[in-house]
Enzyme design. Sequence first.
Site, PDB file in Angstrom:
ATOM      1  N   ARG A  23      -6.988   7.823  19.473  1.00  0.00           N
ATOM      2  CA  ARG A  23      -5.817   6.711  19.573  1.00  0.00           C
ATOM      3  C   ARG A  23      -4.369   8.084  19.769  1.00  0.00           C
ATOM      4  O   ARG A  23      -4.706   8.893  18.769  1.00  0.00           O
ATOM      5  CB  ARG A  23      -5.179   5.694  19.953  1.00  0.00           C
ATOM      6  CG  ARG A  23      -3.669   4.998  19.366  1.00  0.00           C
ATOM      7  CD  ARG A  23      -3.289   3.830  18.973  1.00  0.00           C
ATOM      8  NE  ARG A  23      -2.410   3.633  18.882  1.00  0.00           N
ATOM      9  CZ  ARG A  23      -1.631   3.192  17.791  1.00  0.00           C
ATOM     10  NH1 ARG A  23      -1.878   3.813  16.908  1.00  0.00           N
ATOM     11  NH2 ARG A  23      -0.067   2.668  18.157  1.00  0.00           N
ATOM     12  N   HIS A  28       3.565   0.453   5.908  1.00  0.00           N
ATOM     13  CA  HIS A  28       5.386   1.570   5.149  1.00  0.00           C
ATOM     14  C   HIS A  28       6.357   1.252   6.094  1.00  0.00           C
ATOM     15  O   HIS A  28       5.871   0.152   6.922  1.00  0.00           O
ATOM     16  CB  HIS A  28       5.239   3.013   5.857  1.00  0.00           C
ATOM     17  CG  HIS A  28       4.847   3.720   6.688  1.00  0.00           C
ATOM     18  ND1 HIS A  28       3.155   2.960   7.792  1.00  0.00           N
ATOM     19  CD2 HIS A  28       5.571   3.349   7.693  1.00  0.00           C
ATOM     20  CE1 HIS A  28       4.375   3.421   8.798  1.00  0.00           C
ATOM     21  NE2 HIS A  28       4.959   4.163   8.621  1.00  0.00           N
ATOM     22  N   HIS A  53       4.687  -1.563   8.765  1.00  0.00           N
ATOM     23  CA  HIS A  53       4.359  -1.400   9.899  1.00  0.00           C
ATOM     24  C   HIS A  53       3.152  -1.137   9.875  1.00  0.00           C
ATOM     25  O   HIS A  53       2.562  -0.030   8.138  1.00  0.00           O
ATOM     26  CB  HIS A  53       4.621  -1.318  10.968  1.00  0.00           C
ATOM     27  CG  HIS A  53       5.536   0.213  10.727  1.00  0.00           C
ATOM     28  ND1 HIS A  53       6.766   0.382  10.232  1.00  0.00           N
ATOM     29  CD2 HIS A  53       5.048   1.376  10.968  1.00  0.00           C
ATOM     30  CE1 HIS A  53       6.840   1.786  10.163  1.00  0.00           C
ATOM     31  NE2 HIS A  53       6.043   2.212  10.555  1.00  0.00           N
ATOM     32  N   ASP A  68       9.301   2.669   7.913  1.00  0.00           N
ATOM     33  CA  ASP A  68      10.069   4.227   7.990  1.00  0.00           C
ATOM     34  C   ASP A  68      11.466   4.264   7.593  1.00  0.00           C
ATOM     35  O   ASP A  68      12.435   3.294   7.826  1.00  0.00           O
ATOM     36  CB  ASP A  68       9.988   4.464   9.188  1.00  0.00           C
ATOM     37  CG  ASP A  68       9.215   3.866  10.311  1.00  0.00           C
ATOM     38  OD1 ASP A  68       7.606   4.145   9.625  1.00  0.00           O
ATOM     39  OD2 ASP A  68       9.357   4.147  11.872  1.00  0.00           O
TER      40      ASP A  68
HETATM   41  C1  LIG Z   1      12.075  12.283   7.503  1.00  0.00           C
HETATM   42  C2  LIG Z   1      10.318  11.955   7.556  1.00  0.00           C
HETATM   43  C3  LIG Z   1      10.390  10.172   7.508  1.00  0.00           C
HETATM   44  C4  LIG Z   1       8.601  10.881   7.073  1.00  0.00           C
HETATM   45  C5  LIG Z   1       8.625  11.729   5.853  1.00  0.00           C
HETATM   46  C6  LIG Z   1       9.564  12.909   6.695  1.00  0.00           C
HETATM   47  O1  LIG Z   1      10.164  13.852   5.835  1.00  0.00           O
HETATM   48  C7  LIG Z   1       8.266  13.221   7.832  1.00  0.00           C
HETATM   49  C8  LIG Z   1       7.856  12.557   8.687  1.00  0.00           C
HETATM   50  C9  LIG Z   1       8.102  10.938   8.122  1.00  0.00           C
HETATM   51  C10 LIG Z   1       6.638   9.811   8.022  1.00  0.00           C
HETATM   52  C11 LIG Z   1       6.091   9.413  10.070  1.00  0.00           C
HETATM   53  C12 LIG Z   1       5.195   9.198   9.458  1.00  0.00           C
HETATM   54  C13 LIG Z   1       5.251   8.240   8.460  1.00  0.00           C
HETATM   55  C14 LIG Z   1       5.831   8.695   8.034  1.00  0.00           C
HETATM   56  C15 LIG Z   1       6.402   7.297   6.650  1.00  0.00           C
HETATM   57  C16 LIG Z   1       5.461   9.698   6.917  1.00  0.00           C
HETATM   58  O2  LIG Z   1       5.015   9.833   5.453  1.00  0.00           O
HETATM   59  O3  LIG Z   1       5.775  10.599   7.327  1.00  0.00           O
HETATM   60  C17 LIG Z   1       7.279   8.789   7.992  1.00  0.00           C
HETATM   61  C18 LIG Z   1       8.549   8.870   6.930  1.00  0.00           C
HETATM   62  C19 LIG Z   1       9.439   8.001   6.857  1.00  0.00           C
HETATM   63  O4  LIG Z   1       9.760   7.734   7.896  1.00  0.00           O
HETATM   64  O5  LIG Z   1       9.751   7.949   5.865  1.00  0.00           O
HETATM   65  O1  LIG Z   2       0.925   5.205  15.287  1.00  0.00           O
HETATM   66  C1  LIG Z   2       1.193   3.965  15.200  1.00  0.00           C
HETATM   67  O2  LIG Z   2       1.355   3.089  15.963  1.00  0.00           O
HETATM   68  C2  LIG Z   2       2.497   4.314  14.179  1.00  0.00           C
HETATM   69  C3  LIG Z   2       2.890   5.644  13.949  1.00  0.00           C
HETATM   70  C4  LIG Z   2       3.648   5.185  12.577  1.00  0.00           C
HETATM   71  O3  LIG Z   2       4.257   4.257  11.922  1.00  0.00           O
HETATM   72  C5  LIG Z   2       5.506   6.658  11.876  1.00  0.00           C
HETATM   73  O4  LIG Z   2       5.549   7.282  12.838  1.00  0.00           O
HETATM   74  O5  LIG Z   2       5.955   6.191  11.530  1.00  0.00           O
HETATM   75 FE   LIG Z   3       6.236   4.029  10.605  1.00  0.00          FE
END
Ligand SMILES: C=C1C[C@]23C[C@@]1(O)CC[C@H]2[C@@]12CCC[C@@](C)(C(=O)O1)[C@H]2[C@@H]3C(=O)O
Ligand SMILES: O=C(O)CCC(=O)C(=O)O
Ligand SMILES: [Fe+2]
Length: 365
Positions: free
Chosen positions: A298, A226, A288, A228
């Site tokens: 981890r 994905h 990533h 961010d």
């Molecule tokens: C603000 C946000 C970014 C995120 C989705 C969220 O609502 C809360 C968690 C964030 C996260 C963390 C893990 C990876 C990710 C893709 C996910 O599923 O939740 C990211 C989201 C993002 O960056 O789009």
């Molecule tokens: O755990 C990791 O190395 C990646 C975590 C991550 O990509 C995320 O929280 O958006």
């Molecule tokens: Fe991420």
Amino acid sequence: MPSISMEQPIHFPQPIHHPKHFDLGSAHEVPDSHTWPTIQPNPPNGPNESIPVIDLSSPDVISLIGHACESWGVFQVISHGVDLNLLHNLESQARRLFSLPTQQKLKAGRSPNSISGYGLAPISSLFSKLMWSEGFTISGSPLDHARSLWPDDYFNFCEVIEEYNKEMKRVAERLMQLMLLSLGLTEETIKWAGPMNELQDISSVLQLNSYPACPNPDRAIGLAAHTDSSLLTILYQSNTSGLQVLRPNKESSPTQWVTVPPIPGALVVNVGDLCHILSNGRFHSVVHRAVVNRTEHRYSAAYICGPPAHVKVSPIVKPVGPAYRPITWREYLGIKARLFDKALASVIISEEDHNDNSTCLLSCV
Ligand SMILES: C=C1C[C@]23C[C@@]1(O)CC[C@H]2[C@@]12CCC[C@@](C)(C(=O)O1)[C@H]2[C@@H]3C(=O)O
Ligand SMILES: O=C(O)CCC(=O)C(=O)O
Ligand SMILES: [Fe+2]
């Protein structure tokens, strides 16, 4: 510290899956619900494949950061000034949280109309297979959830989270400033929309991730590939490797996964989608994923940092040709929840349409 406004929740589709809270830590095999058909392996990192490590006290820090954001979209920072003890304390609190019995963790479960809480990563709902991880998302104060988890002993958790968020905000502001300077802005032109200097007012979400050891790491994924949606994400990955980035396509060389090696005390910085938009694609929002391993549990902590809720992000350098349209973080998260890896492309507009920049994050230069 501002968090993303939750007046209108962002709806990732609700998971359709199987046993939502299967106990990963005690599994002797990977069940079908968690078996991914193909996890593209990563070859050992080659000689030209080292992700930049940048010393924030270097005199060349601006150009080093600019180059890393353009060529990789990810880099590690050292000399960031965050106390090592704080990093260790955060990891201990994450360990303490995820070691609780599932029923206890579910007392702080993420409810459908909130960003915060314990559960699967929000992107899980976009895949038919489950990931080998659990997460805890903190937007705003951790107090209510910490009280549900440890009614008599929530203070330490809150104290560490608040201190960590404060330190990450400081580092994020510095990094954002360096990234903007490397895009050619001057100190004077770094001017956020609105009456005040709202760079001081970034929004953030802290995501704690737990990846238990996995009996068959070749068939499971900790966190699927994905980008961010943030401006930038600061990741602490402790000493166990697992983070991999997709090396941006260079002419003729195929894309490949590259491991981000843990460096004691270093922080990993990912360029997010909003920074890709801000730089009109000059900085690279890095794809990533997190892989799992057979023996080590981890933990990681991602400080996901975006603009203040009401601010629209748009390209800061007036582009020639197609460009990204102005967009708030909230609106972008909504698009991402629907379109996922097609979200960035969906906010591109034609040249004629990008003249309205009255609400953009930074004055266009
Ligand atoms: C603000 C946000 C970014 C995120 C989705 C969220 O609502 C809360 C968690 C964030 C996260 C963390 C893990 C990876 C990710 C893709 C996910 O599923 O939740 C990211 C989201 C993002 O960056 O789009
Ligand atoms: O755990 C990791 O190395 C990646 C975590 C991550 O990509 C995320 O929280 O958006
Ligand atoms: Fe991420």
